[in-house]
Design a protein around this motif. Structure first.
Motif, PDB file in Angstrom:
ATOM      1  N   SER A 184       0.810  -1.212   0.000  1.00 34.57           N
ATOM      2  CA  SER A 184       0.000   0.000   0.000  1.00 34.57           C
ATOM      3  C   SER A 184       0.848   1.269   0.000  1.00 34.57           C
ATOM      4  N   VAL A 185       2.181   1.120   0.014  1.00 34.36           N
ATOM      5  CA  VAL A 185       3.113   2.237  -0.087  1.00 34.36           C
ATOM      6  C   VAL A 185       3.934   2.032  -1.346  1.00 34.36           C
ATOM      7  N   GLY A 186       4.072   3.060  -2.162  1.00 39.54           N
ATOM      8  CA  GLY A 186       4.769   2.850  -3.423  1.00 39.54           C
ATOM      9  C   GLY A 186       5.414   4.095  -3.999  1.00 39.54           C
ATOM     10  N   LEU A 187       6.330   3.865  -4.914  1.00 36.69           N
ATOM     11  CA  LEU A 187       6.998   4.921  -5.662  1.00 36.69           C
ATOM     12  C   LEU A 187       6.012   5.517  -6.675  1.00 36.69           C
ATOM     13  N   PRO A 188       6.315   6.752  -7.145  1.00 39.37           N
ATOM     14  CA  PRO A 188       7.450   7.616  -6.815  1.00 39.37           C
ATOM     15  C   PRO A 188       7.320   8.255  -5.429  1.00 39.37           C
ATOM     16  N   LEU A 189       8.454   8.779  -4.951  1.00 45.37           N
ATOM     17  CA  LEU A 189       8.515   9.465  -3.665  1.00 45.37           C
ATOM     18  C   LEU A 189       8.821  10.945  -3.905  1.00 45.37           C
ATOM     19  N   ASP A 190       8.363  11.785  -2.992  1.00 42.67           N
ATOM     20  CA  ASP A 190       8.673  13.216  -3.059  1.00 42.67           C
ATOM     21  C   ASP A 190       9.553  13.590  -1.866  1.00 42.67           C
ATOM     22  N   LEU A 191      10.632  14.319  -2.153  1.00 46.12           N
ATOM     23  CA  LEU A 191      11.604  14.722  -1.132  1.00 46.12           C
ATOM     24  C   LEU A 191      11.749  16.239  -1.153  1.00 46.12           C
ATOM     25  N   GLN A 192      11.827  16.838   0.034  1.00 46.14           N
ATOM     26  CA  GLN A 192      12.019  18.288   0.123  1.00 46.14           C
ATOM     27  C   GLN A 192      12.873  18.630   1.339  1.00 46.14           C
ATOM     28  N   PHE A 193      13.794  19.590   1.164  1.00 50.01           N
ATOM     29  CA  PHE A 193      14.595  20.132   2.258  1.00 50.01           C
ATOM     30  C   PHE A 193      14.118  21.548   2.569  1.00 50.01           C
ATOM     31  N   TYR A 194      14.185  21.905   3.859  1.00 49.46           N
ATOM     32  CA  TYR A 194      14.000  23.302   4.253  1.00 49.46           C
ATOM     33  C   TYR A 194      15.154  23.690   5.160  1.00 49.46           C
ATOM     34  N   GLU A 195      15.910  24.739   4.781  1.00 49.56           N
ATOM     35  CA  GLU A 195      17.028  25.214   5.588  1.00 49.56           C
ATOM     36  C   GLU A 195      16.540  26.249   6.601  1.00 49.56           C
ATOM     37  N   ARG A 196      16.888  26.026   7.864  1.00 52.28           N
ATOM     38  CA  ARG A 196      16.456  26.909   8.953  1.00 52.28           C
ATOM     39  C   ARG A 196      16.726  28.383   8.605  1.00 52.28           C
ATOM     40  N   ASP A 197      15.728  29.225   8.856  1.00 54.32           N
ATOM     41  CA  ASP A 197      15.795  30.682   8.682  1.00 54.32           C
ATOM     42  C   ASP A 197      15.889  31.140   7.224  1.00 54.32           C
ATOM     43  N   SER A 198      15.783  30.213   6.255  1.00 53.98           N
ATOM     44  CA  SER A 198      15.847  30.626   4.852  1.00 53.98           C
ATOM     45  C   SER A 198      14.540  31.269   4.398  1.00 53.98           C
ATOM     46  N   LEU A 199      13.413  30.836   4.982  1.00 53.45           N
ATOM     47  CA  LEU A 199      12.087  31.347   4.625  1.00 53.45           C
ATOM     48  C   LEU A 199      11.839  31.254   3.124  1.00 53.45           C
ATOM     49  N   ASN A 200      12.292  30.157   2.558  1.00 55.23           N
ATOM     50  CA  ASN A 200      12.122  29.934   1.123  1.00 55.23           C
ATOM     51  C   ASN A 200      12.201  28.440   0.829  1.00 55.23           C
ATOM     52  N   LYS A 201      11.736  28.041  -0.338  1.00 55.64           N
ATOM     53  CA  LYS A 201      11.807  26.640  -0.729  1.00 55.64           C
ATOM     54  C   LYS A 201      13.252  26.192  -0.845  1.00 55.64           C
ATOM     55  N   GLY A 202      13.498  24.941  -0.448  1.00 52.39           N
ATOM     56  CA  GLY A 202      14.820  24.369  -0.597  1.00 52.39           C
ATOM     57  C   GLY A 202      14.832  23.336  -1.713  1.00 52.39           C
ATOM     58  N   TYR A 203      15.743  22.408  -1.590  1.00 57.34           N
ATOM     59  CA  TYR A 203      15.897  21.360  -2.605  1.00 57.34           C
ATOM     60  C   TYR A 203      14.651  20.477  -2.667  1.00 57.34           C
ATOM     61  N   GLU A 204      14.215  20.126  -3.880  1.00 54.40           N
ATOM     62  CA  GLU A 204      13.070  19.245  -4.084  1.00 54.40           C
ATOM     63  C   GLU A 204      13.424  18.190  -5.123  1.00 54.40           C
TER      64      GLU A 204
END
Length: 244
Positions: free
Chosen positions: A190-210
């Motif tokens: 019941s769990v499958g690919l694709p997966l979504d990954l996201q980083f948020y850098e502290r105090d950046s207040l903006n989108k990080g790596y996706e």
């Protein structure tokens, strides 16, 4: 079912979610379960969902409708001054959606259940992460409990508990999540690919790596095969059982 994880590190946050909503011989569907709202320099909010698809999509739809009709008396998640207020508003929306779906009394609330992880930061405040329950209440991630899981969490939890370090880099945290998700994928259809990954850098207040991780992703395949080999090697290195 689904599997979503949010990690709160000292340097920021890491989010990962699968995309499978139905599992069966001839009935498999995929939907994104990670949603991000960003006002660069002011706030970044990421939401991940698990549970009834109609419920989770309605909650997200209502949050976005509220953004269009926000006012001083009825602020939305892009206007409130703290992440605590963001969690409170999402919790209220979840509770209202489930209550509305069950007002007819034809089905139990469990059929419309949904759980959410929300994390982010608003200018002037600290980076925070919350787990929101179907009832609308929520708890916050702390140094003692620095990650949240929703969905099919039991197979991927042991690796997180054993290996998570609040000082680890985003890259190591991503590797940890790859292993956790691979263990879950191998244990539950019941769990499958694709997966979504996201980083948020502290105090950046903006989108990080996706990143969207597909089944043929070279690094995912390397981690999956390497983890299997490492487990076999670790097992073989343990002393054999001796009969008395």
């Amino acid at each position: 079912m689904t599997y979503c994880v949010g990690l709160r590190l000292n340097s920021g946050m890491v989010f990962m979610s699968d995309t499978r909503t139905n599992a069966g011989v001839d009935n498999i569907s995929s939907f994104c379960k990670m949603y991000t709202w960003c006002k660069p320099g002011d706030r970044l909010i990421t939401l991940m969902s698990a549970g009834n698809l109609a419920t989770t999509q309605t909650v997200v739809g209502m949050l976005e409708e509220h953004m269009k009709a926000a006012s001083d008396r009825n602020p939305d998640i892009m206007d409130v001054p703290s992440m605590f207020q963001v969690a409170r508003l999402i919790g209220e929306t979840v509770r209202d959606v489930i209550k509305s779906a069950t007002d007819g009394g034809l089905q139990s609330e469990a059929a419309f259940s949904a759980t959410f992880i929300v994390g982010g930061q608003i200018a002037g405040g600290e980076m925070r992460m919350f787990l929101i329950y179907p009832e609308g209440n929520f708890i916050e991630a702390t140094d003692d409990n620095p990650f949240f899981q929703v969905g099919e969490h039991k197979y991927g939890k042991p690796i997180l508990v054993r290996a998570l370090d609040l000082d680890m880099s985003f890259e190591k945290a991503a590797k940890l999540l790859y292993v956790s998700f691979d263990s879950t994928l191998k244990s539950n259809l019941s769990v499958g690919l694709p997966l979504d990954l996201q980083f948020y850098e502290r105090d950046s207040l903006n989108k990080g790596y996706e990143k969207r991780i597909e089944a043929n992703d070279p690094y995912y395949r390397e981690i999956s095969e390497g983890w299997s080999d490492a487990l076999r090697s670790a097992f073989d290195s343990l002393p054999d059982f001796q009969r008395d």
